[in-house]
Write an enzyme that holds these catalytic residues in place. Structure first.
Site, mmCIF file in Angstrom:
data_model
loop_
_atom_site.group_PDB
_atom_site.id
_atom_site.type_symbol
_atom_site.label_atom_id
_atom_site.label_comp_id
_atom_site.label_asym_id
_atom_site.label_seq_id
_atom_site.Cartn_x
_atom_site.Cartn_y
_atom_site.Cartn_z
ATOM 1 N N LYS A 118 2.372 -5.060 9.173
ATOM 2 C CA LYS A 118 2.458 -5.600 7.734
ATOM 3 C C LYS A 118 3.653 -6.475 7.367
ATOM 4 C CE LYS A 118 0.797 -1.328 5.579
ATOM 5 N NZ LYS A 118 -0.689 -1.911 5.624
ATOM 6 N N LYS A 160 6.674 1.050 2.732
ATOM 7 C CA LYS A 160 5.606 1.051 3.478
ATOM 8 C C LYS A 160 5.773 0.825 5.080
ATOM 9 C CE LYS A 160 2.028 -1.781 0.687
ATOM 10 N NZ LYS A 160 1.315 -3.143 0.778
ATOM 11 N N GLY A 166 -4.386 3.277 6.009
ATOM 12 C CA GLY A 166 -5.030 4.484 5.327
ATOM 13 C C GLY A 166 -3.913 5.194 4.504
ATOM 14 N N GLY A 167 -3.026 4.338 4.042
ATOM 15 C CA GLY A 167 -1.978 4.807 3.194
ATOM 16 C C GLY A 167 -0.912 5.795 3.484
ATOM 17 N N HIS A 210 -7.540 -3.237 -7.258
ATOM 18 C CA HIS A 210 -7.679 -3.564 -5.814
ATOM 19 C C HIS A 210 -8.883 -4.596 -5.681
ATOM 20 C CE1 HIS A 210 -7.999 -2.789 -1.412
ATOM 21 N NE2 HIS A 210 -9.173 -3.614 -1.671
ATOM 22 N N GLU A 277 -7.254 -8.396 1.436
ATOM 23 C CA GLU A 277 -7.058 -7.359 0.149
ATOM 24 C C GLU A 277 -5.675 -8.106 -0.711
ATOM 25 O OE1 GLU A 277 -8.771 -3.303 2.150
ATOM 26 O OE2 GLU A 277 -6.489 -3.590 1.703
ATOM 27 N N ARG A 295 -12.143 -7.012 10.298
ATOM 28 C CA ARG A 295 -13.599 -6.274 10.784
ATOM 29 C C ARG A 295 -14.677 -6.563 9.650
ATOM 30 N NH1 ARG A 295 -12.701 -2.267 7.179
ATOM 31 N NH2 ARG A 295 -10.813 -1.274 7.196
HETATM 32 P P1 ADP Z 1 -2.941 0.670 3.911
HETATM 33 O O1 ADP Z 1 -2.959 -0.324 5.196
HETATM 34 O O2 ADP Z 1 -2.268 1.843 4.231
HETATM 35 O O3 ADP Z 1 -4.266 0.750 3.534
HETATM 36 P P2 ADP Z 1 -2.406 -1.481 1.949
HETATM 37 O O4 ADP Z 1 -1.269 -2.152 2.040
HETATM 38 O O5 ADP Z 1 -3.650 -1.742 2.017
HETATM 39 O O6 ADP Z 1 -2.060 0.055 2.987
HETATM 40 O O7 ADP Z 1 -2.120 -0.490 0.700
HETATM 41 C C1 ADP Z 1 -3.278 0.689 0.213
HETATM 42 C C2 ADP Z 1 -3.119 0.873 -1.022
HETATM 43 O O8 ADP Z 1 -1.895 0.891 -1.859
HETATM 44 C C3 ADP Z 1 -3.934 -0.363 -1.860
HETATM 45 O O9 ADP Z 1 -5.085 -0.463 -2.208
HETATM 46 C C4 ADP Z 1 -3.049 -0.350 -3.352
HETATM 47 O O10 ADP Z 1 -3.733 0.561 -4.174
HETATM 48 C C5 ADP Z 1 -1.974 0.361 -2.968
HETATM 49 N N1 ADP Z 1 -0.496 -0.598 -2.847
HETATM 50 C C6 ADP Z 1 -0.294 -1.185 -1.726
HETATM 51 N N2 ADP Z 1 1.002 -1.922 -2.122
HETATM 52 C C7 ADP Z 1 0.991 -1.601 -3.376
HETATM 53 C C8 ADP Z 1 2.126 -2.194 -4.211
HETATM 54 N N3 ADP Z 1 3.139 -3.241 -3.779
HETATM 55 N N4 ADP Z 1 1.915 -1.822 -5.373
HETATM 56 C C9 ADP Z 1 1.263 -1.088 -5.912
HETATM 57 N N5 ADP Z 1 0.272 -0.530 -5.107
HETATM 58 C C10 ADP Z 1 0.207 -1.082 -3.856
#
Ligand code: ADP
Length: 663
Positions: A118, A160, A166-167, A210, A277, A295
């Site tokens: 990331k 993060k 996957g959160g 999103h 995204e 993908r």
């Molecule tokens: P992962 O790789 O774990 O899926 P992401 O960066 O895609 O992580 O984030 C997953 C979800 O978390 C996103 O779909 C969004 O809903 C939320 N999210 C991510 N970053 C932020 C942020 N800076 N502020 C608010 N929500 C966020």
């Protein structure tokens, strides 16, 4: 240029079926791979060839790179399509394919690698003018530095895991006092899940949507985008509904976000299907880069439906080295498409996955309906894989028409045997805010009351019990050889009622009825309801009462009835045994597996002292990890499971003697 004549699909389930379909269309021979659990799966039958690759545990089959490549070589596959999940975003796998002389159907390994972190992904995007969320992504990972960086921003902030997905490894922090412990726990989770504990710190966008853009590139430096997908309806950071166009994007914003996504693609020399995204803040109109998924996405059909393109075919062509056939100016979205994901899960219980057999899967045919599924009546939802049953995709002229169709479909879909999120999806499609496109990513958590979504009224339960009772009556009637002239349920004393007792969610329902002159009379309190049985055909029953025709699908498995009616929805009722077996007694101090699971890690040994809240065991069920914690201080008496075991729901994992009992 090497032509692709055969493709090995290193995946399973609906996405394997989806890829096979395009292979057939293009005259490419398809080779499926399958594990023990998938031996009877639909996609295996659909493929031109299928090869067994080992145990059900994905690590020993679908994730075993060496084995997959070896199989591909042995069947002389020209290319491998990884689908989504499993090996699809594994740069090493993409490289190994190339080394083995097999085309990997996906982007180049460098692009996959660059998006795997990331912090690196964010850095690269910033360099190329793609907006990112303000924050810190530096190498200094000391707590002091992370805290000081977080304090430069307004709370809430988001931690993060750099290697996250996957959160996982994500923490929202609302105040300074919580920062240190949140950093520690995010690092711990990240290390154990990804083998790396680096974090980034970001401003938390409290109300975001999103919105993602489908991108496509070829090996000749061309890159385009195929419009957006709105994926804000999520639970546990996972999407359940996706749609396009987004109800909030203006034409100007769409163009701008599309251009940002193409910039991201160009920055990566992107040469296949991908998704950029973004998180979109409605009140400011700002959008920020989140990540690139390198993908094909689960929700790709939404884009296919509005653009008329076949993304899998485009993937194959790009991987083969052909130039994109379509130019940006020719990409046009037509109408509206929505996808709803049907899962085997318990919405009322925090969407916990469930396992079991789908006894019946049948749905109404409709114009504009597309079902992506590898499930048929009799398919098993196992503990090993994602519990998705089907993707329901509807294409229509506009949102309103599509939503009406989706609602109708969800009412009439018959999917019985396990709990599913069908009633939840139906409920969702009836919410005004959903219909009006008024939501952010917290919609399900904040706006939907998950308790009692599938609750039934007394009247509905009564009607369902009548259906169950009549099905049984009919079965008895048909199987009686002797005394044909005396109807089943006949009593010597004419006005005696027969009694059946059913259970629904532990609630007892007593049904009293008698049969006389071709009519059934059911007691409903003071009232006597006359019911005439119209027809029983296979699993379908219809009866009439008070001039109204009722239609049910009824499946019986052991003492359980699974019922569906378009207005009442799904329900399970249990026939109470006349001489019930004793219920399994709960072991004092016992810890049971809450669902069918695999044991990942056991943190304690017999005779070990534990404190209340201490982690005892980590189990995994369908991609989801769960930790079981000690409920009290005490001593571990016995551990009955070992790491790697697969256990049923209710399996006794360990016993703990409470401190009081020891003293
Ligand atoms: P992962 O790789 O774990 O899926 P992401 O960066 O895609 O992580 O984030 C997953 C979800 O978390 C996103 O779909 C969004 O809903 C939320 N999210 C991510 N970053 C932020 C942020 N800076 N502020 C608010 N929500 C966020």
């Amino acid at each position: 240029m090497k032509q692709i004549n055969s493709i090995l699909i290193a995946n399973r389930g609906e996405i394997a079926s989806r890829i096979i379909r395009t292979c057939k269309k293009m005259g490419i021979s398809s080779i499926a791979v399958y594990s023990d659990a998938d031996r009877n799966a639909l996609y295996v039958k659909q493929a031109d060839k299928a090869v067994f690759i080992g145990e059900s545990n994905p690590a020993l089959s679908y994730l075993d790179m060496g084995k997959i490549i070896q199989v591909a070589q042995s069947v002389k596959a020209d290319a491998i399509h990884p689908g989504y999940g499993f090996l699809s975003e594994n740069a090493d796998f993409a490289k190994s394919c190339a080394t083995a002389g097999i085309i990997f159907i996906g982007p180049n390994p460098e692009a996959i690698q660059a998006m795997g972190s990331k912090s690196e992904a964010k850095g690269l995007m910033e360099e190329h003018g793609v907006p990112t969320v303000p924050g810190y992504k530096g190498k200094d990972q000391s707590s002091t530095r992370l805290i000081s960086e977080a304090l430069k921003m307004d709370f809430p902030v988001l931690l993060k895991a750099t290697a996250g997905g996957g959160g996982k490894g994500m923490r929202i922090v609302h105040k300074e006092a919580d920062l240190e412990s949140a950093i520690e726990s995010a690092k711990r989770e990240s290390l154990s899940s990804f083998g790396n504990d680096e974090l980034i710190v970001e401003k938390y966008i409290s109300s975001g949507r999103h919105i993602e853009i489908q991108i496509f590139g070829d090996q000749h430096g061309n890159a385009i985008h195929l419009l957006e997908r709105e994926c804000s309806i999520q639970r546990r950071y996972q999407k359940v509904i996706e749609e396009s166009p987004s109800p909030v994007l203006t034409e100007a914003l769409r163009k701008q976000m599309g251009e940002s996504a193409v910039m991201a693609a160009k920055a990566l020399n992107y040469d296949n299907a991908g998704t950029v995204e973004f998180i979109f803040e409605e009140k400011t109109g700002n959008y920020y880069f989140l990540e690139v998924n390198t993908r094909l996405q689960v929700e790709h059909p939404v884009t296919e439906e509005i653009t008329g393109l076949d993304l899998v075919q485009m993937q194959i062509e790009s991987a083969q080295g052909l130039a994109l056939k379509i130019k940006q100016k020719n990409v046009r979205g037509c109408g509206y498409a929505i996808e709803a994901r049907l899962y085997a899960e318990d919405a009322e219980n925090d969407f916990t996955p469930v396992t079991g057999k789908i006894l019946k899967f049948e749905y109404p045919e409709m114009d504009g309906l597309r079902i992506e599924s590898a499930i048929e009546s009799g398919s098993e939802i196992s503990v090993f894989y994602d519990p998705m049953i089907a993707k329901i995709i509807i294409r229509e002229e506009n949102r309103q028409q599509a939503h009406r169709k989706l609602n109708y479909f969800l009412k009439n879909l018959v999917c019985l045997g396990t709990k599913t999120n069908q009633d939840f999806l139906l409920h969702l499609t009836e919410q005004a805010d959903f219909i009006n496109g008024n939501y952010d990513t917290h919609f399900i958590k904040d706006k939907i009351n998950l308790k009692n979504i599938a609750a039934k009224t007394e009247e509905e339960l009564f009607t369902a019990c009548i259906a169950a009772c009549l099905v049984d009556w009919n079965k008895r009637e048909n199987s009686r050889g002797l005394l044909k002239s005396v109807p089943s349920g006949w009593r010597s004393s004419f006005y005696d009622y027969q009694k059946e007792t059913y259970l629904h969610n532990d609630k007892e329902l007593v049904l009293q009825y008698r049969y006389q002159d071709d009519l059934f009379y059911f007691k409903n309190g003071e009232e006597l309801l006359s019911v005439s049985l119209i027809q029983v055909e296979g699993d379908e029953i219809s009866f009439e009462t008070k001039g109204l025709r009722w239609q049910f699908t009824v499946l019986k498995s052991g003492m359980d009835f699974y019922l569906h009616n378009a207005d009442i929805g799904n329900l399970k009722i249990e026939q109470k045994e006349r001489f019930p077996k004793k219920k399994k007694e709960k072991v004092k101090g016992g810890y049971e597996a809450p669902m069918p699971s695999q044991i990942l890690k056991i943190m304690v040994k017999p005779n070990q002292e534990v404190k209340s809240g201490e982690a005892l065991i980590v189990i995994s069920s369908m991609k989801m990890e769960n930790t079981i914690y000690a409920e009290e201080d005490g001593l571990i008496e016995e551990v009955y499971a070992k790491e790697g075991d697969n256990v049923e729901a209710g399996f006794l994992l360990m016993k703990l003697k409470s401190k009081e009992a020891i003293l």
